[in-house]
Design a protein around this motif. Structure first.
Motif, PDB file in Angstrom:
ATOM      1  N   VAL A 153       0.841  -1.202   0.000  1.00  0.00           N
ATOM      2  CA  VAL A 153       0.000   0.000   0.000  1.00  0.00           C
ATOM      3  C   VAL A 153       0.870   1.244   0.000  1.00  0.00           C
ATOM      4  N   ASP A 154       0.450   2.250  -0.748  1.00  0.00           N
ATOM      5  CA  ASP A 154       1.105   3.558  -0.750  1.00  0.00           C
ATOM      6  C   ASP A 154       0.306   4.472   0.161  1.00  0.00           C
ATOM      7  N   ALA A 155       0.781   4.658   1.382  1.00  0.00           N
ATOM      8  CA  ALA A 155       0.048   5.478   2.354  1.00  0.00           C
ATOM      9  C   ALA A 155       1.014   6.034   3.383  1.00  0.00           C
ATOM     10  N   VAL A 158       5.345   1.788   1.773  1.00  0.00           N
ATOM     11  CA  VAL A 158       5.874   1.772   0.410  1.00  0.00           C
ATOM     12  C   VAL A 158       5.130   0.723  -0.414  1.00  0.00           C
ATOM     13  N   PRO A 159       4.663   1.085  -1.614  1.00  0.00           N
ATOM     14  CA  PRO A 159       3.968   0.089  -2.446  1.00  0.00           C
ATOM     15  C   PRO A 159       4.926  -0.983  -2.945  1.00  0.00           C
ATOM     16  N   SER A 160       4.374  -2.082  -3.415  1.00  0.00           N
ATOM     17  CA  SER A 160       5.165  -3.180  -3.945  1.00  0.00           C
ATOM     18  C   SER A 160       5.426  -2.976  -5.435  1.00  0.00           C
ATOM     19  N   THR A 161       6.397  -3.701  -5.957  1.00  0.00           N
ATOM     20  CA  THR A 161       6.622  -3.700  -7.404  1.00  0.00           C
ATOM     21  C   THR A 161       5.791  -4.773  -8.101  1.00  0.00           C
ATOM     22  N   LEU A 163      -8.418   3.336  -4.035  1.00  0.00           N
ATOM     23  CA  LEU A 163      -8.107   4.479  -3.178  1.00  0.00           C
ATOM     24  C   LEU A 163      -7.340   4.042  -1.939  1.00  0.00           C
ATOM     25  N   ARG A 164      -7.725   2.886  -1.384  1.00  0.00           N
ATOM     26  CA  ARG A 164      -7.022   2.406  -0.194  1.00  0.00           C
ATOM     27  C   ARG A 164      -5.576   2.063  -0.509  1.00  0.00           C
ATOM     28  N   GLU A 165      -5.338   1.340  -1.604  1.00  0.00           N
ATOM     29  CA  GLU A 165      -3.978   0.917  -1.926  1.00  0.00           C
ATOM     30  C   GLU A 165      -3.102   2.090  -2.335  1.00  0.00           C
ATOM     31  N   ALA A 166      -3.699   3.117  -2.928  1.00  0.00           N
ATOM     32  CA  ALA A 166      -2.924   4.271  -3.398  1.00  0.00           C
ATOM     33  C   ALA A 166      -2.951   5.427  -2.413  1.00  0.00           C
ATOM     34  N   GLY A 167      -3.428   5.186  -1.191  1.00  0.00           N
ATOM     35  CA  GLY A 167      -3.432   6.235  -0.179  1.00  0.00           C
ATOM     36  C   GLY A 167      -4.255   7.449  -0.564  1.00  0.00           C
ATOM     37  N   GLY A 168      -5.264   7.261  -1.418  1.00  0.00           N
ATOM     38  CA  GLY A 168      -6.115   8.364  -1.836  1.00  0.00           C
ATOM     39  C   GLY A 168      -5.513   9.222  -2.932  1.00  0.00           C
ATOM     40  N   LEU A 195     -10.947   9.117   0.364  1.00  0.00           N
ATOM     41  CA  LEU A 195     -10.683  10.260  -0.513  1.00  0.00           C
ATOM     42  C   LEU A 195      -9.794  11.300   0.157  1.00  0.00           C
ATOM     43  N   THR A 196      -9.740  11.293   1.487  1.00  0.00           N
ATOM     44  CA  THR A 196      -8.938  12.289   2.215  1.00  0.00           C
ATOM     45  C   THR A 196      -7.517  11.803   2.497  1.00  0.00           C
ATOM     46  N   GLY A 197      -7.170  10.626   1.980  1.00  0.00           N
ATOM     47  CA  GLY A 197      -5.853  10.066   2.277  1.00  0.00           C
ATOM     48  C   GLY A 197      -4.709  10.949   1.831  1.00  0.00           C
ATOM     49  N   ASN A 198      -4.865  11.600   0.699  1.00  0.00           N
ATOM     50  CA  ASN A 198      -3.792  12.452   0.203  1.00  0.00           C
ATOM     51  C   ASN A 198      -3.557  13.646   1.122  1.00  0.00           C
ATOM     52  N   ASP A 199      -4.646  14.186   1.700  1.00  0.00           N
ATOM     53  CA  ASP A 199      -4.509  15.292   2.657  1.00  0.00           C
ATOM     54  C   ASP A 199      -3.763  14.831   3.904  1.00  0.00           C
TER      55      ASP A 199
END
Length: 526
Positions: free
Chosen positions: A319-321, A333-336, A455-460, A506-510
């Protein structure tokens, strides 16, 4: 300026399994990939693509936050050791790893059984002795996960042993790199104690930079004479069974401040809740198993933050978060080999620090085994649409959709939600919630569910690949059902949790920006 690449979970699987015979590679089955959180046979191509990008940027320090190998088999360890040694020799990159739960099994290892597909689509089981009782399997002694003592010869040069160029190196137990000197006793049930291995280390590879690799794995003896892997509990188990690590981390952080060192910590599991309470929200739903793999509890996260570590990188979840706990920031850190594929770039200079994202958009050669997948799909009547892709990222996107609908949906959501995902569309669920339906697009609930997980895996963030229009629609739906009260366990109550948590995602990026701003303040200029 110090620049560090941070990768996680490459899960490298050697399709030749240590053999020089190109005509008989060990290609994992398509069925296994479609039931796994990662893809297998494409792992080397993806890892090389990421490493080539690191080389192109001129980065010479690289952290890998666990799960270097598919499942710790000797052939896979040899392959990844040789691969990284080549990049070190040709490009001068120093690699620093931390143990993942797929890299080793306790002190002694364990046998494995895996499915492989041949050129005409037949799937056979290959197993080490004792791994597949009751199954017709081909004997394969090398199909086993190594133990701690066996890992060091393959991985010693990745930080686990001091190198001649290192300015400083230690473990929680002293300065000896031998595994016999890197063991501690821990309490187990019944008042007994067990001896456990620990591959943690602290290294100063360049002047002023301390890299702290923390072995957060816990393996405890069970009544069957084997060991249980506590990875599902993450740092909750680490703090409970390896309390000496907190004392060491606190001492390292204190010394780093006193000696004006920039301290970067990493382990396989997150030290803060990267889902920001999302798992707890799903656990309120009847039948949900979302909490089977747990985030750190608030008291555990607080205890880790109290050590004084400023920055921690983690993997495991693919996950990227980013999350913060007191003065500690955890960057997941996300996986390859999972959606969305990528890595991080950490830059530390006289003016502070910055962390930026890097995507793995393509991996030349990723489709080398698609002909076998097609043959397997034809023989087993599987859906082969996942193979009709233009590039590696699209392949992972198709794989991700399959995983969400085949695995995440039944694991995380009650039967009512599963039924709605199979057939319902947005206007129907809006009707159940008594929301206005005028102008609502007829989006399938399955597509919204996949977006939820994207959205969860990409941290929003933008890596989720969701349009502004779709994001605005989801935000409005979340606002519309906020504060609504429905009978517990009803379809409407489940849908309300679904849409409210969609709004949270949706607020993960914030949240990420806030956490990184806090980190920049902590990394004041030297």
């Amino acid at each position: 300026m110090i620049r560090i690449a941070v990768l996680a979970d490459p899960h490298l699987h050697d399709v030749r399994f240590g053999s020089a015979a190109a005509e008989a590679p060990f290609v994992r089955s398509l069925a296994d990939s479609l039931h796994s959180t990662r893809i297998f046979n494409e792992s080397e191509a993806a890892f090389r693509a990421a490493l080539d990008a690191v080389v192109a940027e001129g980065i010479r320090l690289c952290i890998i936050a666990g799960d270097l190998t598919d499942d710790g088999q000797p052939a896979n360890w040899q392959a990844v050791s040789d691969l990284l040694a080549d990049y070190s020799r040709l490009h001068g990159i120093r690699f620093f790893a931390t143990p993942g739960n797929h890299d080793q099994w306790s002190m002694t290892g364990k046998p494995l059984a895996k499915n492989f597909v041949d050129p005409v689509g037949n799937v056979d089981v290959y197993a080490a002795p004792g791994a597949a009782p009751g199954k017709e399997a081909r004997p394969c002694p090398g199909m086993r996960m190594v133990g701690y003592d066996e890992t060091l010869p393959y991985a010693g040069q990745f930080g686990y042993r001091p190198q001649p160029s290192d300015l400083y190196w230690e473990t929680p137990f002293g300065t000896s790199p031998d595994m016999a000197d890197r063991r501690a006793r821990t309490a187990v049930e019944g008042g007994e104690s067990a001896l456990i291995s620990d591959m943690s280390y602290l290294v100063e590879p360049v002047e002023g930079l301390w890299l702290l690799s923390i072995d957060a794995n816990v393996y405890l003896p069970n009544t069957d004479g084997g060991h249980d892997d506590c990875s599902k509990d993450g740092w909750n188990a680490t703090v409970r069974h390896k309390p000496y690590l907190l004392h060491w981390m606190r001492d390292v952080a204190r010394r780093a401040r006193a000696e004006n060192k920039r301290l970067v910590a990493f382990s396989h599991y997150p030290v803060a809740d990267i889902f920001r309470g999302l798992t707890a929200a799903l656990e309120t739903l009847p039948g949900s198993r979302a909490g089977a793999r747990r985030m750190p509890t608030p008291d555990v996260a607080a205890a880790i933050a109290a050590t004084g570590l400023p920055l921690h990188f983690s993997g495991h979840w693919h996950v990227d978060a980013t999350a913060a706990e007191a003065g500690l920031v955890n960057v997941s850190v996300p996986s390859t080999v999972a959606y969305p594929p990528g890595w991080k770039c950490l830059e530390i200079g006289s003016g502070g620090m910055d962390i930026s994202d890097r995507a793995v958009s393509d991996a030349p050669g990723f489709d080398a085994w698609f002909a076998r997948y097609v043959a397997e799909a034809d023989r087993t009547d599987q859906d082969g649409s996942i193979l009709s892709v233009a590039d590696y990222r699209e392949f992972l996107d198709r794989h991700f959709r399959a995983i969400v609908l085949e695995r995440r949906l039944p694991e995380d959501w009650p039967p009512q939600m599963q039924a709605m995902a199979r057939s319902a569309r947005l206007p129907e669920i809006a009707d159940l919630l008594s929301l206005p339906q005028a102008g609502l697009p007829a989006i399938a609930v399955a597509d919204i569910l996949v977006d939820w997980y994207r959205l969860r895996e990409a941290g929003g963030g933008a890596a989720a690949g969701i349009s502004k229009e779709r994001r605005a629609l989801y935000a409005e739906l979340a606002r519309s059902c906020a504060g609504m009260d429905f009978p517990e366990g009803s379809d409407a109550a489940i849908l309300a949790v679904f849409l409210r948590t969609l709004g949270l995602l949706l607020t993960g990026n914030d949240a990420k920006r806030t956490a990184l701003d806090r980190l920049r303040e902590a990394f004041v200029p030297c």
